[in-house]
Structures are given as C-alpha cells and as structure tokens.
Write a protein that holds these residues in place. Structure first.
Motif, PDB file in Angstrom:
ATOM      1  N   SER A 271       0.746  -1.270   0.087  1.00 41.71           N
ATOM      2  CA  SER A 271      -0.046  -0.124   0.002  1.00 41.71           C
ATOM      3  C   SER A 271       0.868   1.224  -0.017  1.00 41.71           C
ATOM      4  O   SER A 271       0.655   2.148  -0.771  1.00 41.71           O
ATOM      5  N   ALA A 272       1.869   1.195   0.844  1.00 40.15           N
ATOM      6  CA  ALA A 272       2.624   2.498   0.928  1.00 40.15           C
ATOM      7  C   ALA A 272       3.619   2.604  -0.367  1.00 40.15           C
ATOM      8  O   ALA A 272       3.585   3.769  -0.807  1.00 40.15           O
ATOM      9  N   ARG A 273       3.947   1.773  -0.928  1.00 39.73           N
ATOM     10  CA  ARG A 273       4.829   1.871  -2.019  1.00 39.73           C
ATOM     11  C   ARG A 273       3.667   2.332  -3.299  1.00 39.73           C
ATOM     12  O   ARG A 273       4.213   3.085  -4.196  1.00 39.73           O
ATOM     13  N   VAL A 274       2.386   1.673  -3.513  1.00 37.94           N
ATOM     14  CA  VAL A 274       1.767   2.139  -4.462  1.00 37.94           C
ATOM     15  C   VAL A 274       1.208   3.466  -4.419  1.00 37.94           C
ATOM     16  O   VAL A 274       1.203   4.373  -5.280  1.00 37.94           O
ATOM     17  N   ARG A 275       0.786   3.597  -3.114  1.00 35.17           N
ATOM     18  CA  ARG A 275       0.381   4.971  -2.964  1.00 35.17           C
ATOM     19  C   ARG A 275       1.413   6.037  -3.217  1.00 35.17           C
ATOM     20  O   ARG A 275       1.107   7.127  -4.017  1.00 35.17           O
ATOM     21  N   LYS A 276       2.479   5.823  -2.813  1.00 38.24           N
ATOM     22  CA  LYS A 276       3.739   6.782  -3.148  1.00 38.24           C
ATOM     23  C   LYS A 276       4.101   6.877  -4.905  1.00 38.24           C
ATOM     24  O   LYS A 276       4.286   8.020  -5.163  1.00 38.24           O
ATOM     25  N   ALA A 277       3.862   5.731  -5.273  1.00 39.55           N
ATOM     26  CA  ALA A 277       4.451   5.747  -6.689  1.00 39.55           C
ATOM     27  C   ALA A 277       3.519   6.480  -7.512  1.00 39.55           C
ATOM     28  O   ALA A 277       3.699   7.267  -8.647  1.00 39.55           O
ATOM     29  N   LYS A 281       5.188  11.605 -11.354  1.00 42.03           N
ATOM     30  CA  LYS A 281       4.967  11.341 -12.847  1.00 42.03           C
ATOM     31  C   LYS A 281       5.663  10.214 -13.270  1.00 42.03           C
ATOM     32  O   LYS A 281       6.425   9.416 -12.873  1.00 42.03           O
ATOM     33  N   ALA A 282       5.105   9.759 -14.509  1.00 38.84           N
ATOM     34  CA  ALA A 282       5.449   8.557 -14.950  1.00 38.84           C
ATOM     35  C   ALA A 282       6.962   8.392 -15.392  1.00 38.84           C
ATOM     36  O   ALA A 282       7.466   7.322 -15.184  1.00 38.84           O
ATOM     37  N   GLN A 283       7.212   9.864 -15.790  1.00 45.02           N
ATOM     38  CA  GLN A 283       8.931   9.766 -16.307  1.00 45.02           C
ATOM     39  C   GLN A 283      10.032   9.609 -15.136  1.00 45.02           C
ATOM     40  O   GLN A 283      11.046   9.682 -15.529  1.00 45.02           O
ATOM     41  N   ASP A 284       9.554   9.460 -14.023  1.00 44.63           N
ATOM     42  CA  ASP A 284      10.203   9.291 -12.760  1.00 44.63           C
ATOM     43  C   ASP A 284      10.716   7.844 -12.584  1.00 44.63           C
ATOM     44  O   ASP A 284      10.055   7.255 -11.650  1.00 44.63           O
ATOM     45  N   PRO A 285      11.401   7.428 -13.149  1.00 42.53           N
ATOM     46  CA  PRO A 285      11.901   5.673 -13.053  1.00 42.53           C
ATOM     47  C   PRO A 285      12.237   5.126 -11.788  1.00 42.53           C
ATOM     48  O   PRO A 285      11.831   4.133 -11.212  1.00 42.53           O
ATOM     49  N   ASP A 302       4.847  -0.237 -13.227  1.00 39.60           N
ATOM     50  CA  ASP A 302       5.094   0.351 -14.482  1.00 39.60           C
ATOM     51  C   ASP A 302       4.089  -0.140 -15.475  1.00 39.60           C
ATOM     52  O   ASP A 302       3.592   0.515 -16.593  1.00 39.60           O
ATOM     53  N   LEU A 303       3.437  -1.415 -15.290  1.00 42.24           N
ATOM     54  CA  LEU A 303       2.592  -1.809 -16.094  1.00 42.24           C
ATOM     55  C   LEU A 303       1.047  -1.058 -15.998  1.00 42.24           C
ATOM     56  O   LEU A 303       0.521  -0.730 -16.998  1.00 42.24           O
ATOM     57  N   HIS A 304       0.885  -0.574 -14.646  1.00 38.09           N
ATOM     58  CA  HIS A 304      -0.343   0.110 -14.523  1.00 38.09           C
ATOM     59  C   HIS A 304      -0.079   1.464 -15.280  1.00 38.09           C
ATOM     60  O   HIS A 304      -1.091   1.960 -15.662  1.00 38.09           O
ATOM     61  N   ARG A 305       1.104   1.930 -15.342  1.00 38.25           N
ATOM     62  CA  ARG A 305       1.026   3.184 -15.678  1.00 38.25           C
ATOM     63  C   ARG A 305       1.214   3.308 -17.401  1.00 38.25           C
ATOM     64  O   ARG A 305       0.718   4.103 -18.159  1.00 38.25           O
ATOM     65  N   ALA A 306       1.756   2.043 -17.868  1.00 38.34           N
ATOM     66  CA  ALA A 306       1.772   1.871 -19.350  1.00 38.34           C
ATOM     67  C   ALA A 306       0.202   1.463 -19.917  1.00 38.34           C
ATOM     68  O   ALA A 306       0.045   1.457 -21.181  1.00 38.34           O
ATOM     69  N   LYS A 307      -0.555   0.642 -19.259  1.00 38.45           N
ATOM     70  CA  LYS A 307      -1.735   0.099 -19.785  1.00 38.45           C
ATOM     71  C   LYS A 307      -2.724   0.331 -18.823  1.00 38.45           C
ATOM     72  O   LYS A 307      -2.870  -0.417 -17.562  1.00 38.45           O
ATOM     73  N   PRO A 308      -3.520   1.528 -18.916  1.00 42.53           N
ATOM     74  CA  PRO A 308      -4.843   1.810 -18.220  1.00 42.53           C
ATOM     75  C   PRO A 308      -5.589   0.853 -17.846  1.00 42.53           C
ATOM     76  O   PRO A 308      -6.555   0.750 -16.762  1.00 42.53           O
ATOM     77  N   ASP A 309      -5.799  -0.169 -18.635  1.00 39.82           N
ATOM     78  CA  ASP A 309      -6.608  -1.526 -18.388  1.00 39.82           C
ATOM     79  C   ASP A 309      -6.268  -2.153 -17.142  1.00 39.82           C
ATOM     80  O   ASP A 309      -7.096  -2.878 -16.466  1.00 39.82           O
ATOM     81  N   PHE A 310      -4.941  -2.190 -16.793  1.00 42.10           N
ATOM     82  CA  PHE A 310      -4.249  -2.602 -15.547  1.00 42.10           C
ATOM     83  C   PHE A 310      -4.576  -1.697 -14.549  1.00 42.10           C
ATOM     84  O   PHE A 310      -3.836  -1.203 -14.229  1.00 42.10           O
ATOM     85  N   TYR A 314      -6.557  -3.856 -10.017  1.00 40.60           N
ATOM     86  CA  TYR A 314      -5.651  -4.948 -10.335  1.00 40.60           C
ATOM     87  C   TYR A 314      -4.207  -5.092  -9.925  1.00 40.60           C
ATOM     88  O   TYR A 314      -3.636  -5.919  -9.564  1.00 40.60           O
ATOM     89  N   LEU A 315      -3.568  -3.774 -10.008  1.00 39.90           N
ATOM     90  CA  LEU A 315      -2.064  -3.610  -9.116  1.00 39.90           C
ATOM     91  C   LEU A 315      -2.152  -4.063  -7.940  1.00 39.90           C
ATOM     92  O   LEU A 315      -1.107  -4.675  -7.515  1.00 39.90           O
ATOM     93  N   ARG A 316      -2.979  -3.477  -7.083  1.00 37.31           N
ATOM     94  CA  ARG A 316      -2.926  -4.047  -5.768  1.00 37.31           C
ATOM     95  C   ARG A 316      -3.173  -5.578  -5.374  1.00 37.31           C
ATOM     96  O   ARG A 316      -2.377  -6.095  -4.617  1.00 37.31           O
ATOM     97  N   ARG A 317      -4.093  -5.890  -6.198  1.00 33.08           N
ATOM     98  CA  ARG A 317      -4.254  -7.295  -5.925  1.00 33.08           C
ATOM     99  C   ARG A 317      -3.376  -8.312  -6.490  1.00 33.08           C
ATOM    100  O   ARG A 317      -2.948  -9.305  -5.706  1.00 33.08           O
TER     101      ARG A 317
END
Length: 546
Positions: A271-277, A281-285, A302-310, A314-317
C-alpha cells in the motif's frame, strides 16, 4: 404427527437415494455406493486428508471413470484430460471455487443464487473466462520467463543466507516443510518487495505454513457444499454459516503460540509503495520502481502506468497475489523436490555430481536463470524435480469443471469411456491420480524415477505425452501465471542446497500424508549435512548458489 413427519423424511431420502443409485443418468458409473447417494462420503474423505489414498486406489478399483459424489465424476485418461482442460475451449470451473473467492459478491435474497462478483483480478476463483483471459493477457509480459530471469541474482542472495543459516544447525534434523516455506517466503519477499520477513534469521515461519494448510482443509470441505458457501455470502461472509459448518465438521484449528502472519506486513508495504508511486509522474523511473529497487512490484507499477486497463485495483490485488498464491504452492514444490531427492541416496549422489561441477577457475559451471536453462545445463537435476512434482503435485484434489450444454441443437451429449456425462455434471482429473497413470507415465508410474524425463531413457512420443497430459501447473487456459517465478526459485534452491549439503530426508508413510485441495508433504524431515569433502579440506564452500 412427529412420527409421520420423520417417516415422510425417511421416505423422501430413501426415494432420492434410490433414484441416484439406479435411475439417474450417472448411475451406470462405478464408484463407492455411498458416494452415489450423498456428497457426505466425498466430504468425509477430504476432511480426513485422504485424497492421495483415493487417487492411488479409486481408479485401480473402478477404472478410468469413478463417481465420487451424486453429481461429480473423476476421470483418469488422456482422452478426458484433453476434453476437460482444452486450452481453447475447455470446461468452466465448478461451484467448488466459490470457497476460494477473495472478495464476496453482491447478493440479493430475492435472487439467492445470482451472485455479482467484483472485477478484482481474483485469478483462482474467476469463472468469467472472457474477463480471465483479458487479465492474463495484461500480466503476461511481466510474468514471462524472460522477465523472471532477471530476478535470478536476487534469489541467489536469499539462498546464500539460507545456506549460511542451515550450516549453523550443523546437520540437526529439521521440519522440511517449514524450512522450505521459510525459503519460499524469503524469496518472494526479496523478488516482489525487496524485503525480508525475518524468517531466516529466526529459523522459523512462526506457524504460518501450518495455519495456511489447515485453512485449506476447511476450504476444501466447505467448497463441496456450494449452497452453504452462498448462504455464507448472504450472511456477510465468514459469519454464522461458516462458523457453524466449521464446528459441525470439526474443522477448527489452533495456531502455534508463536504464530505470526506475514500478510499484514506485506499489505502495509504494498500500500505504501503503490500510494507513493502513483503520486509521481510516469517519467520518474526511480520512484516508479520504489527508491531505485528493481523488483516485481516495480514492474507491476510500470505496467499500470503503461496500460490503463491494468487498473489500480488489479495492481494492488496482483501484488498481494504473488504471496497469497505463491507461498504455499512454492513451498509444496520445494518440499516435494527435497524430500524425494533426500530420501533417494542414489539420486542425491547423481545430482551432487552434476551441480558441484566447477570450471577451470574453481567456480560453479552452471548459472541457472530458468527451468529451460536448467533442463539444458543440469538435466538430471531438472528431471528429478519434475519427477517429484509429478508424484507429489501442489494440488491434491480434482480440478473440477462443469460439462457445458451442447454447442448446437441436436449435438449428442458428452460420452467418455462408454458413459454419458450430461450437461451440469461436475467432472475433473485428480493430479495425483493422473500423474500415476501407467498409460501415460509407464508401468512404473508409482515409483520415483527421474530418468523417465531424460531423452536417453524415454521414448520421445511418451515424453511429449507426459509433458502435455500433466496438471503440475494447472490445466489448459488456467495454468499458473506465476509458474516461471516458482520454477526459478525451486530449481535454484535445489541447486544451492545440494551444492552445499549432503541432504538426508525421511518421508512419511503414504497413509500419514494428508492432502486437501492444496497438497503438502507434512511430516517430511531432513538433515542438511555440510559436505564431507569441505569438512575434510577445511575450505569454505561456495557461498553464492549460482
């Protein structure tokens, strides 16, 4: 009036039983008499963990088609496997999987059997195949073998620590399942979150593997009665119905005094990692991958950022699923592999010779980055692991599916081995039974024989059939998405342990092995003796597994 009521119930029950035994379409299918009358027989066997025993006896006694419940049939043949688990048009999962749902559906008492399940990427229980296929396509690149191989060095780091901790035990006997669970969770923590649960340092998994296994025991019985599972949904889930069922069937269990689940820590970190990420911005690797850490959660972000369908759900699960679906199945595979290798000295010696080979500089010859890599570089070791998983797969119960209605009007109903299986019949193959079928694996299918997977000892046609008619990683389109990660951990762990130790293992007797839907070799013990040649030379063994 009470006597008349009881007599009436007795008449109804008797008539229903007689119909199931003699008049129902499935009445021609052999099997235990009680199984044809009531699902209680099957549930009783599951409750007592007798699925391995049933797998090795039912088909021998009754043939390739066995009735295990009024509307459920086990099948054990290549023909049945190809139809039920066809990758493109296999059968849908049965109602048994309702017991595995992670998020309870929306319910309405006016339509008690209409359940609206949320779209949460619940891969095990998802029965909407269109949605499931979309989800698998989304996560496919992340869990592909080539992407998993980049975590080889991370796994090596964990195994180096595991070897050091096992050496400190100086060959003392350990609970093999607990130690393989320690390794599995530590590897998952490092790969997914760049984190350690502290199991290795403590020499303990704090009872988490045993608690999880007994929870699967309860699920395995509860899932055989979908009406009760649905009633539990309507009561809010995990409420009166489940508690009453658990009490009646005596499925409650006590955790160890030192019990501690690792899931709260996992959930907090995710939760902490996802919330922070998601705030940056997407360009901050650097931030996207989590403070410069290249781990599996970073890949999912990165997949969540690249593909809105994800989507974020889905990311958290999926991040949690790596642990939820991985820690027990990976532990099961590791336990089976080390138990079988360690209890067969001649196999242990052959593997030791293969994995301890060094190059001109005295370094290990083989750097394993995938199961395919292992099959090429250390073929006998790879075959030994596959053979252990064949005899003791992670799933001990039939992977049940439902016979669909005819595709076209006028089509004949499904017929297998001379028996009609009408639409709605629950069918499936038991992995321990299918994997011991002599028509697939040879007359010596009951024995541990790694050579059956090697080209020089196996007919190519039979080898192809063994690879194809196999439920080690699930069936058809529902194969395990984390297979490549699990294989990488299992293969590298076996190499690391055999490279550093002379392993001795003792197996429990078959009658003492309790299998539920999830199957584990409880009761297996092992001693990890520091290699004799290293003790005599006084040299420090190879600390880096690969």
């Amino acid at each position: 009036m009470l006597v008349l009521l009881l007599l009436g119930i007795l008449v109804v029950v008797t008539a229903s039983s007689m119909h199931r035994l003699f008049a129902q379409t499935l009445s021609s299918i052999p099997g235990p008499r009680l199984a044809a009358v009531s699902r209680l027989w099957y549930a009783y066997q599951v409750r007592n963990g007798r699925l391995l025993q049933l797998a090795t006896t039912l088909h021998q006694r009754y043939g390739p088609v066995v009735r295990v419940a009024p509307n459920e049939v086990w099948l054990n043949s290549p023909e049945a496997f190809k139809i039920i688990y066809n990758p493109s048009h296999g059968f849908d999962k049965s109602d048994f999987y309702l017991c595995t749902v992670l998020f309870h559906p929306e319910t309405d008492w006016r339509r008690p059997f209409h359940l609206a399940f949320p779209d949460t990427l619940d891969l095990l229980s998802e029965r909407d195949m269109k949605r499931y296929r979309q989800q698998r396509r989304l996560i496919g690149p992340v869990y592909h073998e080539t992407n998993m191989s980049k975590f080889a060095a991370v796994i090596d780091g964990v195994l180096s620590k595991a070897v050091a901790e096992l050496k400190s035990l100086d060959g003392a006997e350990v609970d093999l399942k607990e130690w393989m669970h320690i390794v599995a969770v530590e590897c998952l923590g490092a790969v997914v979150l760049s984190w350690s649960p502290g199991f290795l340092k403590a020499h303990s998994d704090f009872g988490s593997s045993s608690a999880g296994y007994y929870n699967w025991r309860r699920k395995s019985v509860f899932g055989l009665f979908p009406a009760f599972v649905i009633a539990d949904f309507h009561s809010g889930g995990g409420g009166f119905v489940l508690k009453a069922f658990t009490h009646i069937w005596r499925l409650a269990y006590e955790t160890r005094k030192d019990f501690k689940s690792f899931f709260p820590a996992v959930s907090t970190r995710i939760s902490a990692r996802v919330r922070k990420a998601l705030k940056v911005k997407a360009q901050d690797p650097v931030v996207v991958s989590g403070k410069g850490k290249s781990d599996l959660l970073g890949d999912l972000i990165d997949l969540h950022r690249a593909k809105p369908d994800f989507q974020e759900t889905y990311l958290r699960r999926m991040a949690v699923t790596n642990f939820g679906a991985g820690h027990e199945t990976m532990c099961s595979a590791l336990t089976a592999a080390m138990a079988m290798i360690g209890s067969h000295p001649e196999v242990m010696q052959t593997i030791a010779k293969e994995v301890r080979a060094v190059n001109d500089k005295g370094k290990p010859k083989h750097n394993i980055t995938s199961a395919r890599d292992a099959a090429t570089k250390i073929p006998f070791t790879a075959a030994s692991i596959k053979e252990a998983q064949r005899l003791h797969p992670a799933i001990g119960m039939s992977l049940s599916r439902v016979v669909p209605p005819p595709a076209n009007p006028g089509d004949l109903p499904l017929e297998l081995h001379g028996h009609i299986l009408p639409p709605g019949t629950v069918v499936g193959c038991s992995p321990p039974a299918l994997h011991r079928n002599p028509d697939i694996f040879g007359k010596d299918a009951d024995f541990y024989k790694p050579g059956r997977w090697l080209d020089e000892e196996c007919d190519p046609a039979q080898r192809r059939m063994m690879e194809r008619i196999n439920l080690t990683w699930g069936g058809g389109a529902r194969t395990c998405p984390g297979r490549y990660l699990a294989e990488l951990v299992v293969y590298k762990t076996v190499v690391a342990l055999v490279r550093n130790f002379d392993v001795e293992a003792t197996m429990p007797a078959d009658k003492d092995i309790h299998y539920y839907f999830l199957a584990m070799l409880e009761g297996a013990k092992a001693c990890f003796h520091i290699r004799k040649d290293e003790k005599e030379s006084g040299s420090e063994p190879d600390s880096e597994p690969d």
